[in-house]
Design a protein around this motif. Structure first.
Motif, PDB file in Angstrom:
ATOM      1  N   LEU A  85       0.832  -1.193   0.000  1.00  0.00           N
ATOM      2  CA  LEU A  85       0.000   0.000   0.000  1.00  0.00           C
ATOM      3  C   LEU A  85       0.870   1.247   0.000  1.00  0.00           C
ATOM      4  O   LEU A  85       1.848   1.326   0.740  1.00  0.00           O
ATOM      5  N   PRO A  86       0.542   2.261  -0.793  1.00  0.00           N
ATOM      6  CA  PRO A  86       1.340   3.485  -0.827  1.00  0.00           C
ATOM      7  C   PRO A  86       1.334   4.186   0.523  1.00  0.00           C
ATOM      8  O   PRO A  86       0.344   4.160   1.260  1.00  0.00           O
ATOM      9  N   MET A  87       2.438   4.849   0.832  1.00  0.00           N
ATOM     10  CA  MET A  87       2.551   5.634   2.055  1.00  0.00           C
ATOM     11  C   MET A  87       2.180   7.084   1.793  1.00  0.00           C
ATOM     12  O   MET A  87       2.439   7.629   0.725  1.00  0.00           O
ATOM     13  N   LEU A  88       1.608   7.722   2.820  1.00  0.00           N
ATOM     14  CA  LEU A  88       1.500   9.172   2.896  1.00  0.00           C
ATOM     15  C   LEU A  88       2.446   9.614   4.000  1.00  0.00           C
ATOM     16  O   LEU A  88       2.278   9.224   5.163  1.00  0.00           O
ATOM     17  N   LEU A  89       3.449  10.412   3.649  1.00  0.00           N
ATOM     18  CA  LEU A  89       4.445  10.871   4.611  1.00  0.00           C
ATOM     19  C   LEU A  89       4.186  12.331   4.942  1.00  0.00           C
ATOM     20  O   LEU A  89       3.942  13.147   4.047  1.00  0.00           O
ATOM     21  N   GLY A  90       4.248  12.675   6.226  1.00  0.00           N
ATOM     22  CA  GLY A  90       3.777  13.964   6.704  1.00  0.00           C
ATOM     23  C   GLY A  90       4.775  15.096   6.548  1.00  0.00           C
ATOM     24  O   GLY A  90       5.972  14.901   6.300  1.00  0.00           O
ATOM     25  N   MET A  91       4.280  16.303   6.775  1.00  0.00           N
ATOM     26  CA  MET A  91       5.108  17.502   6.641  1.00  0.00           C
ATOM     27  C   MET A  91       5.967  17.730   7.873  1.00  0.00           C
ATOM     28  O   MET A  91       6.799  18.638   7.885  1.00  0.00           O
ATOM     29  N   HIS A  92       5.805  16.908   8.912  1.00  0.00           N
ATOM     30  CA  HIS A  92       6.587  17.063  10.127  1.00  0.00           C
ATOM     31  C   HIS A  92       7.982  16.451  10.011  1.00  0.00           C
ATOM     32  O   HIS A  92       8.781  16.560  10.944  1.00  0.00           O
ATOM     33  N   ILE A  93       8.288  15.796   8.889  1.00  0.00           N
ATOM     34  CA  ILE A  93       9.615  15.221   8.682  1.00  0.00           C
ATOM     35  C   ILE A  93      10.239  15.834   7.431  1.00  0.00           C
ATOM     36  O   ILE A  93       9.543  16.303   6.526  1.00  0.00           O
ATOM     37  N   ASP A  94      11.583  15.830   7.391  1.00  0.00           N
ATOM     38  CA  ASP A  94      12.280  16.452   6.270  1.00  0.00           C
ATOM     39  C   ASP A  94      12.569  15.424   5.184  1.00  0.00           C
ATOM     40  O   ASP A  94      12.172  14.249   5.271  1.00  0.00           O
ATOM     41  N   ASP A  95      13.264  15.852   4.137  1.00  0.00           N
ATOM     42  CA  ASP A  95      13.529  14.970   3.005  1.00  0.00           C
ATOM     43  C   ASP A  95      14.354  13.752   3.411  1.00  0.00           C
ATOM     44  O   ASP A  95      14.128  12.648   2.909  1.00  0.00           O
ATOM     45  N   GLU A  96      15.325  13.949   4.293  1.00  0.00           N
ATOM     46  CA  GLU A  96      16.166  12.832   4.719  1.00  0.00           C
ATOM     47  C   GLU A  96      15.326  11.769   5.425  1.00  0.00           C
ATOM     48  O   GLU A  96      15.501  10.557   5.177  1.00  0.00           O
ATOM     49  N   GLU A  97      14.418  12.193   6.282  1.00  0.00           N
ATOM     50  CA  GLU A  97      13.564  11.236   6.993  1.00  0.00           C
ATOM     51  C   GLU A  97      12.575  10.574   6.038  1.00  0.00           C
ATOM     52  O   GLU A  97      12.262   9.385   6.177  1.00  0.00           O
ATOM     53  N   LYS A  98      12.067  11.320   5.067  1.00  0.00           N
ATOM     54  CA  LYS A  98      11.188  10.725   4.059  1.00  0.00           C
ATOM     55  C   LYS A  98      11.941   9.675   3.243  1.00  0.00           C
ATOM     56  O   LYS A  98      11.421   8.583   2.967  1.00  0.00           O
ATOM     57  N   ALA A  99      13.166   9.995   2.841  1.00  0.00           N
ATOM     58  CA  ALA A  99      13.962   9.041   2.074  1.00  0.00           C
ATOM     59  C   ALA A  99      14.227   7.771   2.885  1.00  0.00           C
ATOM     60  O   ALA A  99      14.203   6.656   2.341  1.00  0.00           O
ATOM     61  N   ALA A 100      14.461   7.940   4.183  1.00  0.00           N
ATOM     62  CA  ALA A 100      14.697   6.776   5.043  1.00  0.00           C
ATOM     63  C   ALA A 100      13.444   5.910   5.136  1.00  0.00           C
ATOM     64  O   ALA A 100      13.530   4.673   5.138  1.00  0.00           O
TER      65      ALA A 100
END
Length: 350
Positions: free
Chosen positions: A184-199
């Motif tokens: 299932l696709p993820m929705l990643l929030g605005m409370h994390i930065d690009d590095e955390e999203k990439a992780a």
């Protein structure tokens, strides 16, 4: 690259909830006119942070006011709802809108909602996986049944049935794992930065490879071995005449909403409510997200795309705290940022 807007139905001081809700629908209409691909609506209960308690109802209203733009929920809180009832509503909107509706779901938090709606902490703490599986089955099959700890019922027909893949808000390793195992696709929030999203994307992909190598392809509406998974990332989006001016405006306006809004999160039990230093949080948001002049916004969006591989970004556009400024922001993003992203996409594909 897909670019949408993300609407919290934020209640700034002096605003009344009914007007906020009407203004939120108008923001979707403006986003369609401005050329955005989609609009995603948040759901919150018993607080001023966001005054929309039913994202799916708001989406239905907005779908009726528009003809092209897609609508999604970001998110419908699964821990306080019956997954089959939610699937029925999603299927209705899927058919009535000609496929313009996407269902986003999330675990939610240990808030008082669980007490009010009667689902309790167990549904939040250990019932999310079961709820998600029942939801996926209801959105992926013509008939559904359940035999688990939280849901047990005979087989029934899904009327109407639909083939939909929900998006899952992922704010923890555990939820990321659940989404990856089911494709299932993820929705990643605005409370994390690009590095955390990439992780998070890297963790998802590692779990997905392990799941596929073991022969598991998810439940119901999940994706199979050959399918790509299109994640969604949320970010603050605000364009101004200069980056300094845009940042200054949000840093002045957003705490007036966030301070009382975040205080509205009430735990259902005796645990301490998480605290966040609002001024520093707003500084973080304006530093890492597309907040600035058009050049800065385009560069920030491209940076997120390059760092994370995510091709679908939804921009929270309400930060200035005034309906007129929100609509102006949507129109300026549409006029000054979207065309440049589209031209770059055309060059890349060419």
């Amino acid at each position: 690259m897909r670019i949408g807007i993300f609407l919290i139905a934020a209640q700034f001081p002096g605003m009344r909830p009914g007007q906020v809700l009407r203004d939120t629908v108008e923001a979707v209409v403006a986003a369609e006119e401005a050329g955005f691909d989609d609009a995603w609506i948040a759901e919150h209960h018993f607080m001023s942070y966001g005054v929309c308690p039913s994202a799916i109802t708001m989406a239905a209203m907005a779908l009726g006011r528009t003809s092209r733009i897609h609508l999604g929920t970001a998110v419908s809180v699964l821990s306080t709802q019956h997954p089959v009832a939610l699937a029925e509503q999603a299927a209705m909107l899927h058919h009535l809108s000609g496929g313009r509706f996407a269902l986003g779901v999330g675990r939610g938090g240990p808030w008082v909602d669980l007490e009010v709606f009667g689902t309790g902490l167990p549904r939040f703490e250990r019932g999310f996986a079961e709820s998600l599986d029942v939801l996926c089955a209801a959105l992926g099959r013509d008939r559904v049944s359940a035999e688990g700890e939280f849901f047990a019922f005979r087989e029934v027909a899904m009327v109407p049935s639909a083939r939909m893949t929900p998006v899952v808000a992922c704010t923890s390793q555990e939820t990321t794992r659940l989404a990856a195992e089911r494709g299932l696709p993820m929705l990643l929030g605005m409370h994390i930065d690009d590095e955390e999203k990439a992780a998070a994307v890297a963790s998802y992909e590692a779990t997905r490879r392990s799941t596929l190598s073991g022969g598991g392809l998810g439940e119901g509406g999940g994706l199979g071995a050959g399918d790509g998974v299109a994640h969604v990332a949320a970010a603050v989006g605000f364009v101004g005449d200069s980056t300094a001016r845009a940042v200054r405006e949000l840093r002045e306006a957003m705490p007036r909403w966030l301070q009382p809004g975040l205080a509205g999160y009430v735990p259902v039990d005796g645990r301490a409510r998480p605290t966040r230093e609002v001024g520093k949080y707003v500084e973080f948001l304006t530093e890492v997200h597309p907040v600035g002049d058009a050049d800065h916004c385009v560069a920030a969006i491209e940076r997120t795309r390059a760092a994370t591989g995510i091709e679908h970004l939804v921009l929270m556009v309400e930060g200035a705290g005034d309906t007129a400024r929100t609509l102006e922001n949507i129109r300026r993003l549409g006029a000054e940022v979207l065309p440049r992203l589209s031209s770059r996409r055309a060059r890349d594909s060419g």
